[in-house]
Design an enzyme around this catalytic site. Sequence first.
Site, mmCIF file in Angstrom:
data_model
loop_
_atom_site.group_PDB
_atom_site.id
_atom_site.type_symbol
_atom_site.label_atom_id
_atom_site.label_comp_id
_atom_site.label_asym_id
_atom_site.label_seq_id
_atom_site.Cartn_x
_atom_site.Cartn_y
_atom_site.Cartn_z
ATOM 1 N N HIS A 12 0.763 -1.255 0.000
ATOM 2 C CA HIS A 12 0.000 0.000 0.000
ATOM 3 C C HIS A 12 0.792 1.303 0.000
ATOM 4 C CE1 HIS A 12 -3.556 -2.419 0.443
ATOM 5 N NE2 HIS A 12 -3.074 -2.973 1.544
ATOM 6 N N LYS A 41 -4.844 -9.859 -7.690
ATOM 7 C CA LYS A 41 -5.541 -9.249 -6.551
ATOM 8 C C LYS A 41 -6.567 -8.276 -7.133
ATOM 9 C CE LYS A 41 -4.963 -6.873 -2.158
ATOM 10 N NZ LYS A 41 -4.122 -6.094 -1.236
ATOM 11 N N HIS A 119 -3.306 -3.206 7.778
ATOM 12 C CA HIS A 119 -4.360 -3.522 6.821
ATOM 13 C C HIS A 119 -4.973 -2.221 6.321
ATOM 14 C CE1 HIS A 119 -8.234 -5.013 5.304
ATOM 15 N NE2 HIS A 119 -8.829 -4.224 6.162
ATOM 16 N N PHE A 120 -5.206 -2.158 4.995
ATOM 17 C CA PHE A 120 -5.892 -0.994 4.426
ATOM 18 C C PHE A 120 -7.367 -1.347 4.348
ATOM 19 C CE2 PHE A 120 -7.559 1.885 1.324
ATOM 20 C CZ PHE A 120 -6.827 3.055 1.494
ATOM 21 N N ASP A 121 -8.218 -0.629 5.072
ATOM 22 C CA ASP A 121 -9.630 -1.005 5.162
ATOM 23 C C ASP A 121 -10.495 -0.310 4.118
ATOM 24 O OD1 ASP A 121 -11.275 -2.789 6.830
ATOM 25 O OD2 ASP A 121 -12.450 -0.991 7.239
#
Length: 124
Positions: A12, A41, A119-121
């Site tokens: 990210h 992905k 984590h990228f939410d």
Amino acid sequence: KETAAAKFERQHMDSSTSAASSSNYCNQMMKSRNLTKDRCKPVNTFVHESLADVQAVCSQKNVACKNGQTNCYQSYSTMSITDCRETGSSKYPNCAYKTTQANKHIIVACEGNPYVPVHFDASV
């Protein structure tokens, strides 16, 4: 083994550019960051800000994550991001992506000591 924090950075973070350089940005980045190694992905976001600024989000606005966990944080300010979304014609191993540049607030999940994004939410 890659740590969760290191994986977040690989998937990210792109501090070296202020925005997506071209419409081909996602195709190049998804490949170079190994996000198309075993499969394509489907969706991924890159953040064009300093790592320190993104790590600082872990002490900003506490919000619920999409999965209901409570360790997500929303950035106070908007950030330069690039959304990569798989195109309809994309087929592994020739993964193809649409590149969309935006300025939005990011939501990340944080954990560990030091408390860092893992984590990228979402972006809002």
